[in-house]
Design a protein around this motif. Sequence first.
Motif, mmCIF file in Angstrom:
data_model
loop_
_atom_site.group_PDB
_atom_site.id
_atom_site.type_symbol
_atom_site.label_atom_id
_atom_site.label_comp_id
_atom_site.label_asym_id
_atom_site.label_seq_id
_atom_site.Cartn_x
_atom_site.Cartn_y
_atom_site.Cartn_z
ATOM 1 N N ALA A 156 9.362 23.464 -0.630
ATOM 2 C CA ALA A 156 9.086 22.558 -1.498
ATOM 3 C C ALA A 156 7.801 21.796 -1.126
ATOM 4 N N TRP A 157 7.364 21.975 -0.026
ATOM 5 C CA TRP A 157 6.126 21.347 0.427
ATOM 6 C C TRP A 157 4.893 22.329 0.366
ATOM 7 N N ALA A 158 5.132 23.694 -0.124
ATOM 8 C CA ALA A 158 4.339 24.546 -0.232
ATOM 9 C C ALA A 158 3.229 24.269 -1.053
ATOM 10 N N HIS A 159 3.319 23.366 -2.011
ATOM 11 C CA HIS A 159 2.314 22.961 -2.971
ATOM 12 C C HIS A 159 1.584 21.827 -2.668
ATOM 13 N N CYS A 160 1.781 21.215 -1.269
ATOM 14 C CA CYS A 160 1.150 19.903 -0.912
ATOM 15 C C CYS A 160 -0.086 19.831 -0.189
ATOM 16 N N ASP A 161 -0.998 18.969 -0.286
ATOM 17 C CA ASP A 161 -2.031 18.700 0.322
ATOM 18 C C ASP A 161 -2.218 17.992 1.420
ATOM 19 N N ASP A 162 -2.663 18.449 2.501
ATOM 20 C CA ASP A 162 -2.894 17.533 3.804
ATOM 21 C C ASP A 162 -4.104 16.665 3.684
ATOM 22 N N ASP A 163 -3.925 15.608 4.106
ATOM 23 C CA ASP A 163 -5.006 14.494 3.903
ATOM 24 C C ASP A 163 -4.816 13.434 5.096
ATOM 25 N N THR A 164 -5.784 12.798 5.181
ATOM 26 C CA THR A 164 -5.493 11.571 6.131
ATOM 27 C C THR A 164 -6.025 10.165 5.402
ATOM 28 N N ILE A 165 -5.151 9.140 5.804
ATOM 29 C CA ILE A 165 -5.504 7.859 5.257
ATOM 30 C C ILE A 165 -6.714 7.209 5.822
ATOM 31 N N ASP A 166 -7.640 6.690 4.668
ATOM 32 C CA ASP A 166 -8.857 6.066 5.303
ATOM 33 C C ASP A 166 -8.352 4.552 4.992
ATOM 34 N N VAL A 167 -7.881 4.225 3.907
ATOM 35 C CA VAL A 167 -7.580 2.779 3.461
ATOM 36 C C VAL A 167 -6.501 2.589 2.948
ATOM 37 N N VAL A 168 -5.651 1.589 3.422
ATOM 38 C CA VAL A 168 -4.346 0.756 2.594
ATOM 39 C C VAL A 168 -4.616 -0.415 2.115
ATOM 40 N N SER A 169 -4.602 -0.681 0.925
ATOM 41 C CA SER A 169 -4.702 -2.082 0.580
ATOM 42 C C SER A 169 -3.550 -2.953 1.301
ATOM 43 N N PRO A 170 -4.025 -4.357 1.464
ATOM 44 C CA PRO A 170 -3.206 -5.138 2.405
ATOM 45 C C PRO A 170 -1.733 -5.349 1.776
ATOM 46 N N ASN A 171 -1.476 -5.307 0.282
ATOM 47 C CA ASN A 171 -0.077 -5.378 -0.302
ATOM 48 C C ASN A 171 0.630 -3.924 -0.454
ATOM 49 N N GLY A 172 -0.152 -2.948 0.115
ATOM 50 C CA GLY A 172 0.186 -1.478 -0.249
ATOM 51 C C GLY A 172 0.077 -0.995 -1.471
ATOM 52 N N ASP A 173 -0.527 -1.435 -2.537
ATOM 53 C CA ASP A 173 -0.436 -0.907 -3.738
ATOM 54 C C ASP A 173 -1.380 -0.026 -3.941
ATOM 55 N N LEU A 174 -2.448 0.288 -2.952
ATOM 56 C CA LEU A 174 -3.280 1.407 -3.210
ATOM 57 C C LEU A 174 -3.445 2.335 -1.984
ATOM 58 N N VAL A 175 -3.801 3.379 -2.123
ATOM 59 C CA VAL A 175 -4.052 4.261 -0.782
ATOM 60 C C VAL A 175 -5.289 5.176 -0.955
ATOM 61 N N ILE A 176 -6.267 5.108 -0.470
ATOM 62 C CA ILE A 176 -7.293 5.796 -0.325
ATOM 63 C C ILE A 176 -7.443 6.703 0.982
ATOM 64 N N LEU A 177 -7.644 8.077 0.510
ATOM 65 C CA LEU A 177 -7.649 9.237 1.708
ATOM 66 C C LEU A 177 -9.242 9.505 2.055
ATOM 67 N N TYR A 178 -9.114 10.312 3.125
ATOM 68 C CA TYR A 178 -10.562 10.838 3.629
ATOM 69 C C TYR A 178 -11.293 11.535 2.480
ATOM 70 N N SER A 179 -10.265 12.359 1.635
ATOM 71 C CA SER A 179 -10.834 13.193 0.636
ATOM 72 C C SER A 179 -11.453 12.452 -0.377
ATOM 73 N N GLY A 180 -11.222 11.263 -0.364
ATOM 74 C CA GLY A 180 -11.882 10.407 -1.524
ATOM 75 C C GLY A 180 -10.786 10.391 -2.835
#
Length: 95
Positions: A27-51
């Motif tokens: 099921a994870w075969a079509h997933c992309d690995d990435d790393t969190i850069d920023v999470v907004s304080p209320n958790g409504d937005l996540v920005i990853l290192y990939s942009g």
Amino acid sequence: MPFNTTKGTRATAIILFAAVMLHPALAWAHCDDDTIDVVSPNGDLVILYSGETYNVDSGDEVTAAGWMENEDVLVCGDVMINRDESGERVGISPH
């Protein structure tokens, strides 16, 4: 001579197909690995290192708000899985 299957063979084939399709590793075969850069304080937005930037589903914002920068995630369609937080997952959509 035509190919003939029994009900038992057909049922076994269906069960095997379902097991392969539902196996977590597949099921994870079509997933992309990435790393969190920023999470907004209320958790409504996540920005990853990939942009890539994702909106978090409103019911999952509390979960995402607890995530930290530099944590590894998998992006699998409309789900983000935090590999550093015991597999916590949130629903997402592109920002």
